[in-house]
Motif scaffolding. Structure first.
Motif, PDB file in Angstrom:
ATOM      1  N   GLY A 101     -32.527  12.177  57.125  1.00 43.95           N
ATOM      2  CA  GLY A 101     -33.189  11.704  55.919  1.00 43.95           C
ATOM      3  C   GLY A 101     -34.222  10.659  56.306  1.00 43.95           C
ATOM      4  O   GLY A 101     -34.070   9.981  57.327  1.00 43.95           O
ATOM      5  N   TYR A 102     -35.235  10.527  55.492  1.00 42.36           N
ATOM      6  CA  TYR A 102     -36.315   9.606  55.822  1.00 42.36           C
ATOM      7  C   TYR A 102     -35.820   8.168  55.923  1.00 42.36           C
ATOM      8  O   TYR A 102     -36.127   7.450  56.868  1.00 42.36           O
ATOM      9  N   ARG A 103     -35.044   7.749  54.957  1.00 39.85           N
ATOM     10  CA  ARG A 103     -34.625   6.345  54.912  1.00 39.85           C
ATOM     11  C   ARG A 103     -33.713   5.984  56.087  1.00 39.85           C
ATOM     12  O   ARG A 103     -33.809   4.890  56.633  1.00 39.85           O
ATOM     13  N   ALA A 104     -32.823   6.888  56.468  1.00 41.37           N
ATOM     14  CA  ALA A 104     -31.869   6.595  57.538  1.00 41.37           C
ATOM     15  C   ALA A 104     -32.472   6.767  58.937  1.00 41.37           C
ATOM     16  O   ALA A 104     -31.964   6.205  59.906  1.00 41.37           O
ATOM     17  N   ALA A 105     -33.525   7.549  59.045  1.00 41.57           N
ATOM     18  CA  ALA A 105     -34.155   7.778  60.353  1.00 41.57           C
ATOM     19  C   ALA A 105     -34.809   6.485  60.827  1.00 41.57           C
ATOM     20  O   ALA A 105     -35.460   5.792  60.060  1.00 41.57           O
ATOM     21  N   SER A 106     -34.636   6.190  62.093  1.00 43.71           N
ATOM     22  CA  SER A 106     -35.255   4.973  62.624  1.00 43.71           C
ATOM     23  C   SER A 106     -36.390   5.331  63.575  1.00 43.71           C
ATOM     24  O   SER A 106     -36.352   6.350  64.268  1.00 43.71           O
ATOM     25  N   MET A 107     -37.361   4.465  63.605  1.00 41.91           N
ATOM     26  CA  MET A 107     -38.479   4.650  64.523  1.00 41.91           C
ATOM     27  C   MET A 107     -37.986   4.524  65.969  1.00 41.91           C
ATOM     28  O   MET A 107     -38.511   5.171  66.862  1.00 41.91           O
TER      29      MET A 107
ATOM     30  N   VAL B  44     -35.568  16.634  49.647  1.00 40.16           N
ATOM     31  CA  VAL B  44     -35.058  15.264  49.559  1.00 40.16           C
ATOM     32  C   VAL B  44     -36.184  14.287  49.237  1.00 40.16           C
ATOM     33  O   VAL B  44     -36.062  13.436  48.354  1.00 40.16           O
ATOM     34  N   LEU B  45     -37.280  14.418  49.948  1.00 44.55           N
ATOM     35  CA  LEU B  45     -38.392  13.483  49.738  1.00 44.55           C
ATOM     36  C   LEU B  45     -39.042  13.649  48.369  1.00 44.55           C
ATOM     37  O   LEU B  45     -39.461  12.660  47.762  1.00 44.55           O
TER      38      LEU B  45
END
Length: 189
Positions: free
Chosen positions: A29-35, A108-109
């Protein structure tokens, strides 16, 4: 000559980053993904990743834009008259059946971006406006009596089918269902 080679390497690296970002965003998911996780997947330091893509929000928008450009090029969605555009839309749906990760990411987005604070809010707002306008034109070319309504119904059917397909991929034939909706709309016109 060296400049051209460096440019090509930079573009190749950016494409790798976008590929990995699609996978990571789809998985976590976008929010949980880290750079930091994305940098590790790409064999870069976090600073190196930031050099190539800027912020996480910039990366998200690049991923979304790339998906739409790839779909438009592969399907021919932007050209042709009404029936040709609707047929091209079916090609996008067919492509999506082979890209679960990108469909999941998009779904999701799209839901998350309903919040005005979401970094992709403006992207999705403009995207939906553009898709509805394109489909409205396609239905108008086919002499549909209410092309804007037909376009909105078709987008709603497509989005709903994507969710159902993600939950039960063996039970949902998105291409057949979207094709049937298009035919129903064309017969009502």
């Amino acid at each position: 000559m060296a400049i051209r080679g460096e440019y090509a390497k930079g573009r190749a690296r950016r494409e790798q980053i976008l590929d990995e970002a699609v996978s990571l965003f789809a998985e976590a998911g976008y929010r949980a993904a880290s750079m930091r996780d994305l940098a590790a997947r790409c064999g870069l330091s976090p600073a190196g990743l930031q050099h190539h893509v800027g912020s996480k929000e910039s990366l998200l928008l690049a991923v979304l834009e790339r998906r739409d450009v790839d779909d438009a090029v592969a399907s021919g969605l932007q050209g042709g008259a009404g029936r040709e555009r609707l047929a091209a839309l079916l090609e996008v749906v067919r492509r999506n059946e082979s890209r679960r990760g990108i469909v999941e990411l998009f779904t999701v987005l799209a839901a998350e971006s309903a919040s005005p604070e979401h970094p992709a809010h403006e992207f999705f707002d403009q995207r939906y406006r553009s898709v509805v306008a394109t489909l409205t034109d396609a239905f108008a070319d086919c002499a549909h009596p209410a092309p804007a309504s037909a376009a909105r119904r078709l987008v709603a059917v497509m989005d709903g089918l994507q969710v159902q397909w993600l939950l039960h991929p063996d039970d949902v034939d998105m291409v057949a269902q979207v094709g049937a909706q298009i035919e129903r709309e064309l017969q009502s016109g």
